[in-house]
Scaffold this active site. Structure first.
Site, PDB file in Angstrom:
ATOM      1  N   TYR A  37       0.832  -1.205   0.000  1.00  0.00           N
ATOM      2  CA  TYR A  37       0.000   0.000   0.000  1.00  0.00           C
ATOM      3  C   TYR A  37       0.863   1.250   0.000  1.00  0.00           C
ATOM      4  O   TYR A  37       2.074   1.178   0.226  1.00  0.00           O
ATOM      5  CB  TYR A  37      -0.969  -0.001   1.193  1.00  0.00           C
ATOM      6  N   LYS A 153       6.589  -1.595   2.241  1.00  0.00           N
ATOM      7  CA  LYS A 153       5.331  -1.043   2.764  1.00  0.00           C
ATOM      8  C   LYS A 153       4.202  -2.023   2.440  1.00  0.00           C
ATOM      9  O   LYS A 153       3.412  -1.824   1.508  1.00  0.00           O
ATOM     10  CB  LYS A 153       5.082   0.346   2.171  1.00  0.00           C
ATOM     11  N   GLU A 185      11.938   2.829  14.585  1.00  0.00           N
ATOM     12  CA  GLU A 185      10.941   3.796  14.091  1.00  0.00           C
ATOM     13  C   GLU A 185       9.713   3.666  14.973  1.00  0.00           C
ATOM     14  O   GLU A 185       9.732   2.960  15.983  1.00  0.00           O
ATOM     15  CB  GLU A 185      10.611   3.532  12.620  1.00  0.00           C
ATOM     16  N   LEU A 209      11.017   1.521   7.649  1.00  0.00           N
ATOM     17  CA  LEU A 209      10.381   1.990   6.418  1.00  0.00           C
ATOM     18  C   LEU A 209      11.055   3.282   5.954  1.00  0.00           C
ATOM     19  O   LEU A 209      11.189   4.211   6.761  1.00  0.00           O
ATOM     20  CB  LEU A 209       8.885   2.246   6.641  1.00  0.00           C
TER      21      LEU A 209
HETATM   22  N1  PDD Z   1       2.528   5.224   7.749  1.00  0.00           N
HETATM   23  N2  PDD Z   1       7.198   4.025   9.331  1.00  0.00           N
HETATM   24  C1  PDD Z   1       6.053   3.308   9.322  1.00  0.00           C
HETATM   25  C2  PDD Z   1       6.056   1.957   9.964  1.00  0.00           C
HETATM   26  C3  PDD Z   1       4.883   3.848   8.729  1.00  0.00           C
HETATM   27  O1  PDD Z   1       3.752   3.127   8.710  1.00  0.00           O
HETATM   28  C4  PDD Z   1       4.938   5.152   8.166  1.00  0.00           C
HETATM   29  C5  PDD Z   1       3.756   5.792   7.502  1.00  0.00           C
HETATM   30  C6  PDD Z   1       6.151   5.858   8.198  1.00  0.00           C
HETATM   31  C7  PDD Z   1       6.302   7.233   7.588  1.00  0.00           C
HETATM   32  O2  PDD Z   1       6.312   7.175   6.185  1.00  0.00           O
HETATM   33  P1  PDD Z   1       5.863   8.417   5.291  1.00  0.00           P
HETATM   34  O3  PDD Z   1       6.643   9.591   5.750  1.00  0.00           O
HETATM   35  O4  PDD Z   1       6.188   7.993   3.924  1.00  0.00           O
HETATM   36  O5  PDD Z   1       4.376   8.628   5.528  1.00  0.00           O
HETATM   37  C8  PDD Z   1       7.261   5.259   8.779  1.00  0.00           C
HETATM   38  C9  PDD Z   1       1.378   5.613   6.950  1.00  0.00           C
HETATM   39  C10 PDD Z   1       1.030   7.060   7.069  1.00  0.00           C
HETATM   40  C11 PDD Z   1       0.244   4.653   7.250  1.00  0.00           C
HETATM   41  O6  PDD Z   1       0.542   3.504   7.550  1.00  0.00           O
HETATM   42  O7  PDD Z   1      -0.924   5.037   7.129  1.00  0.00           O
END
Ligand code: PDD
Length: 291
Positions: A37, A153, A185, A209
């Protein structure tokens, strides 16, 4: 009342009302969590860092050996149509691709005749209230129980869900994941630390991630000459930090001011976090809201 998910949604080449969008119960996303996703923020009806999100989508698809059902132009067209059809100027676009539905349950990949399921929708962008941002949020630390490819992801998020729920039950906004004595994280965010004026960021490895917001924070730090060190952050460094931030596409840069019930630094959002938030807003306003 505004619906949470805008109509139409996109499913396998069609735009249709959410209520009319159906997926087989044999879909491997449902049976196995076998899919990927993305979540793309939209400001003033423009998708933010779309190329970067679609590049990460491709990297994740490559990582799970699943062919992309759409090319770059195809995804761009789907996203443009979803944005245009939704009633909000600021949105989040959710994209999901699964390995599709076979006529039986088998762990191994289905035959090539089984096509992936591609689903996407627009929702309003949920932002952090200014009064919450002004105080910062609380987090807990938990042991990282995820698999060894956290750089992908993927939709199988059970360990993240359990960690996040632990945070919710403790009245906290986020759970920070610790593996082998190092901070990786958050359950749904990247984590930065500030110590003695230096911004510390964990390196991109298979155990984190690669956040799109994370990359932008590093770009902004470099652009403005902010001292920066990219290196593994120990649990002790996390606990003795002057500032801790969480970053994500929806949270942007948000100060964590309480960790496991203890204040981070002086217990208030710190100056570097506020500065980075401002740089981020300036970037957004220059790149996105202009023209
Ligand atoms: N989540 N690490 C994890 C485990 C995450 O699920 C996310 C983002 C991030 C930050 O990634 P980014 O800056 O690309 O949004 C880091 C999204 C928002 C979600 O799961 O809905």
């Amino acid at each position: 009342m505004t619906p949470y998910v805008a109509d139409p949604v996109y499913l396998n080449g069609q735009f249709l009302p959410l209520a009319a969008a159906g997926i087989s119960p044999l879909d491997r996303g449902f049976l196995y969590g076998d899919g990927v996703y993305e979540l793309v923020p939209v400001y003033s009806r423009k998708a933010f860092r779309l190329d970067e999100h679609l590049t990460r989508l491709q990297a994740t698809l490559d990582g799970i050996k699943l062919a992309n059902p759409l090319d770059l132009a195809g995804w761009q067209a789907v996203i443009e149509k979803l944005i245009a059809g939704a009633p909000w100027d600021d949105q989040s676009i959710y994209l999901q691709v699964t390995r599709g539905a076979d006529n039986k349950r088998d762990h191994a990949f289905p035959p090539a005749s089984v096509t992936p399921t591609a689903f996407a929708f627009a929702a309003p962008l949920v932002t952090t209230a200014p009064e919450v941002r002004a105080k910062g949020v609380a987090a807990i630390t938990v042991s990282d129980q995820r698999w060894a490819r956290c750089d992908l992801k993927v939709i199988s998020l059970l360990a993240n869900i359990l960690a996040r729920q632990q945070a919710v039950e403790a009245g906290c906004a986020e759970a920070i994941l610790i593996r082998d004595g190092f901070m990786k994280e958050g359950a749904a965010s990247n984590i930065f630390v500030v110590k003695n004026g230096v911004l510390l960021a964990p390196p991109k490895t298979q155990l984190m991630l690669p956040g799109i917001t994370y990359d932008l924070v590093l770009e902004l730090a470099t652009c403005y000459g902010q001292p920066l060190k990219v290196a593994e952050i120990s649990e002790n460094e996390l606990r003795s930090a002057d500032e801790v931030w969480m970053t994500s596409s929806t949270k942007e840069i948000l100060a964590i001011t309480t960790l496991d019930g203890k204040p981070v630094g002086n217990g208030k959002p710190g100056p570097l976090g506020e500065q980075m938030f401002q740089w981020y807003q300036d970037f957004k306003n220059t790149v996105m809201r202009k023209g």
